[in-house]
Design a protein around this motif. Structure first.
Motif, PDB file in Angstrom:
ATOM      1  N   UNK A  56       0.815  -1.214   0.000  1.00 27.94           N
ATOM      2  CA  UNK A  56       0.000   0.000   0.000  1.00 27.94           C
ATOM      3  C   UNK A  56       0.851   1.267   0.000  1.00 27.94           C
ATOM      4  N   UNK A  57       2.003   1.229   0.654  1.00 26.31           N
ATOM      5  CA  UNK A  57       2.862   2.416   0.743  1.00 26.31           C
ATOM      6  C   UNK A  57       3.476   2.793  -0.597  1.00 26.31           C
ATOM      7  N   UNK A  58       3.359   1.927  -1.597  1.00 23.47           N
ATOM      8  CA  UNK A  58       3.983   2.194  -2.890  1.00 23.47           C
ATOM      9  C   UNK A  58       3.130   3.077  -3.788  1.00 23.47           C
ATOM     10  N   UNK A  59       1.885   3.317  -3.404  1.00 24.01           N
ATOM     11  CA  UNK A  59       0.991   4.053  -4.292  1.00 24.01           C
ATOM     12  C   UNK A  59       0.637   5.407  -3.695  1.00 24.01           C
ATOM     13  N   UNK A  60       0.287   6.353  -4.588  1.00 29.22           N
ATOM     14  CA  UNK A  60      -0.136   7.680  -4.163  1.00 29.22           C
ATOM     15  C   UNK A  60      -1.003   8.298  -5.243  1.00 29.22           C
ATOM     16  N   UNK A  61      -1.799   9.287  -4.864  1.00 29.79           N
ATOM     17  CA  UNK A  61      -2.645   9.977  -5.833  1.00 29.79           C
ATOM     18  C   UNK A  61      -1.791  10.659  -6.891  1.00 29.79           C
ATOM     19  N   UNK A  62      -2.231  10.603  -8.134  1.00 27.66           N
ATOM     20  CA  UNK A  62      -1.495  11.218  -9.229  1.00 27.66           C
ATOM     21  C   UNK A  62      -0.440  10.320  -9.835  1.00 27.66           C
ATOM     22  N   UNK A  63      -0.226   9.156  -9.250  1.00 22.32           N
ATOM     23  CA  UNK A  63       0.777   8.233  -9.758  1.00 22.32           C
ATOM     24  C   UNK A  63       0.284   7.563 -11.039  1.00 22.32           C
ATOM     25  N   UNK A  64       1.195   7.349 -11.988  1.00 19.61           N
ATOM     26  CA  UNK A  64       0.852   6.677 -13.239  1.00 19.61           C
ATOM     27  C   UNK A  64       0.932   5.165 -13.046  1.00 19.61           C
ATOM     28  N   UNK A  65       0.006   4.462 -13.673  1.00 18.96           N
ATOM     29  CA  UNK A  65       0.024   3.005 -13.670  1.00 18.96           C
ATOM     30  C   UNK A  65      -0.209   2.514 -15.086  1.00 18.96           C
ATOM     31  N   UNK A  66       0.249   1.293 -15.347  1.00 19.26           N
ATOM     32  CA  UNK A  66       0.041   0.685 -16.648  1.00 19.26           C
ATOM     33  C   UNK A  66      -1.000  -0.420 -16.514  1.00 19.26           C
ATOM     34  N   UNK A  67      -1.979  -0.394 -17.393  1.00 21.55           N
ATOM     35  CA  UNK A  67      -3.093  -1.330 -17.338  1.00 21.55           C
ATOM     36  C   UNK A  67      -2.939  -2.345 -18.461  1.00 21.55           C
ATOM     37  N   UNK A  68      -3.005  -3.624 -18.108  1.00 19.60           N
ATOM     38  CA  UNK A  68      -2.894  -4.703 -19.078  1.00 19.60           C
ATOM     39  C   UNK A  68      -4.199  -5.481 -19.105  1.00 19.60           C
ATOM     40  N   UNK A  69      -4.566  -5.933 -20.284  1.00 15.61           N
ATOM     41  CA  UNK A  69      -5.739  -6.798 -20.422  1.00 15.61           C
ATOM     42  C   UNK A  69      -5.586  -7.596 -21.700  1.00 15.61           C
ATOM     43  N   UNK A  70      -6.438  -8.592 -21.882  1.00 12.97           N
ATOM     44  CA  UNK A  70      -6.397  -9.381 -23.107  1.00 12.97           C
ATOM     45  C   UNK A  70      -6.680  -8.481 -24.301  1.00 12.97           C
ATOM     46  N   UNK A  71      -5.831  -8.589 -25.317  1.00 11.29           N
ATOM     47  CA  UNK A  71      -5.979  -7.831 -26.570  1.00 11.29           C
ATOM     48  C   UNK A  71      -5.795  -6.330 -26.377  1.00 11.29           C
ATOM     49  N   UNK A  72      -5.081  -5.931 -25.314  1.00 13.95           N
ATOM     50  CA  UNK A  72      -4.820  -4.500 -25.100  1.00 13.95           C
ATOM     51  C   UNK A  72      -3.488  -4.059 -25.688  1.00 13.95           C
ATOM     52  N   UNK A  73      -2.787  -4.946 -26.360  1.00 13.82           N
ATOM     53  CA  UNK A  73      -1.516  -4.553 -26.933  1.00 13.82           C
ATOM     54  C   UNK A  73      -0.473  -4.308 -25.864  1.00 13.82           C
ATOM     55  N   UNK A  74       0.169  -3.156 -25.963  1.00 20.09           N
ATOM     56  CA  UNK A  74       1.218  -2.806 -25.010  1.00 20.09           C
ATOM     57  C   UNK A  74       0.669  -2.277 -23.691  1.00 20.09           C
ATOM     58  N   UNK A  75      -0.631  -2.248 -23.561  1.00 16.19           N
ATOM     59  CA  UNK A  75      -1.213  -1.765 -22.311  1.00 16.19           C
ATOM     60  C   UNK A  75      -1.621  -0.309 -22.393  1.00 16.19           C
ATOM     61  N   UNK A  76      -2.339   0.120 -21.380  1.00 12.63           N
ATOM     62  CA  UNK A  76      -2.854   1.482 -21.305  1.00 12.63           C
ATOM     63  C   UNK A  76      -2.279   2.155 -20.074  1.00 12.63           C
ATOM     64  N   UNK A  77      -2.144   3.469 -20.134  1.00 17.11           N
ATOM     65  CA  UNK A  77      -1.611   4.235 -19.007  1.00 17.11           C
ATOM     66  C   UNK A  77      -2.739   5.041 -18.379  1.00 17.11           C
ATOM     67  N   UNK A  78      -2.844   4.987 -17.062  1.00 22.44           N
ATOM     68  CA  UNK A  78      -3.866   5.732 -16.323  1.00 22.44           C
ATOM     69  C   UNK A  78      -3.220   6.383 -15.114  1.00 22.44           C
ATOM     70  N   UNK A  79      -3.983   7.268 -14.477  1.00 20.98           N
ATOM     71  CA  UNK A  79      -3.498   8.004 -13.309  1.00 20.98           C
ATOM     72  C   UNK A  79      -4.370   7.663 -12.109  1.00 20.98           C
ATOM     73  N   UNK A  80      -3.748   7.361 -10.997  1.00 25.80           N
ATOM     74  CA  UNK A  80      -4.495   7.039  -9.791  1.00 25.80           C
ATOM     75  C   UNK A  80      -5.267   8.276  -9.336  1.00 25.80           C
ATOM     76  N   UNK A  81      -6.605   8.142  -9.239  1.00 26.21           N
ATOM     77  CA  UNK A  81      -7.469   9.272  -8.884  1.00 26.21           C
ATOM     78  C   UNK A  81      -8.178   9.076  -7.560  1.00 26.21           C
ATOM     79  N   UNK A  82      -8.134   7.845  -7.030  1.00 24.35           N
ATOM     80  CA  UNK A  82      -8.827   7.570  -5.768  1.00 24.35           C
ATOM     81  C   UNK A  82      -8.122   6.433  -5.058  1.00 24.35           C
TER      82      UNK A  82
END
Length: 275
Positions: free
Chosen positions: A203-229
């Protein structure tokens, strides 16, 4: 029999099989749906969309019975016409009363009339002014009623105020929709995000505004999102006390969003990695 070519071919095939990505945290796609309700109660006379349709802002979604609202509009129009007709007659009476009052004023200056005649002319003039003012007030009130009736009538045809995919239709033609009850739900693409769960020991590794990479089936190289909550409390709490073993069961809910939304379907499983 020479098995070397066969073994080499098998190795090449295994090397070509990419291992499925195992993200740091597991989660799923979620979406904030727009629930379009009937502003006022009424019978549904027509539904213009069905589940799965793509709608744009301004598209007609459904229609409610407008018999009462049409009658209110027509009544207001009739009151305006009546007031305008009465005003023409009242203005003519006011003009006559003013000329008579002006005549009495002239006669008073030359002492050719009585105070009583002047007072009568003044009273008739004041009454004519009041009559015109009353008719003006009636017309103004009727126009306000017309404006309200026109607005209520416009609300019987409910349009979409957002762009997105129709998720569900809750009322059909011929059904009665109570006021402020959802008739159609729409999911705007901007409202799609990911919800994932972070173990207590990370839990200590995350913070608001931090970027994360999202992976899913058929998502290619993944998607980038920002922690908002980030949830302020754990999702799963073992009973009684926390032990070293039970702490491993604690996870914290986290949500990440991207500008313009994520190209995912709500409920779709995802893996999330920190960047």
């Amino acid at each position: 029999m020479n098995l070397k070519p066969l073994g080499l071919a098998l190795l090449l095939v295994l090397a070509g099989c990419e291992k499925p990505h195992q993200g740091q945290w597991l989660g799923y796609a979620e979406g904030d749906t727009a629930f379009v309700a009937a502003p006022l109660a009424g019978w549904v006379t027509d539904v213009k969309v069905k589940r799965g349709d793509w709608v744009k802002k301004g598209d007609l979604l459904f229609v409610l019975d407008n018999t009462s609202q049409t009658a209110s509009r027509d009544q207001a129009l009739a009151q305006i016409a009546q007031a305008q007709s009465q005003r023409a007659s009242a203005e003519a009476s006011l003009d006559l009363a003013k000329r008579q009052l002006d005549r009495q004023k002239g006669l008073m200056q030359s002492v050719a009339t009585s105070k009583q005649a002047y007072d009568q002319a003044k009273s008739a003039y004041d009454a004519a002014v009041a009559q015109v003012a009353a008719i003006d007030a009636q017309e103004a009130q009727a126009k306000a009623t017309l404006s309200s009736a026109a607005y209520q009538l416009s609300q019987r045809q409910v349009v979409s105020l957002t762009t997105g995919r129709v998720q569900d239709v809750y009322f059909r033609q011929g059904e009665y929709a109570p006021a402020m009850t959802t008739v159609v739900s729409v999911l705007p693409p901007d409202n799609v995000y990911v919800r994932f769960f972070v173990p207590e020991n990370q839990f200590a590794r995350i913070k608001l505004g931090q970027k994360v990479k999202v992976h899913c089936d058929s998502c290619g190289d993944g998607l980038v999102a920002t922690i908002a909550f980030i949830a302020s409390s754990q999702e799963y709490t073992p009973p009684v006390i926390f032990s070293n073993q039970s702490r491993n069961q604690l996870v914290f809910k986290v949500e990440a969003r991207a500008e313009g939304g994520l190209k995912l379907n709500p409920g779709q499983p995802v893996d999330v990695d920190p960047l």
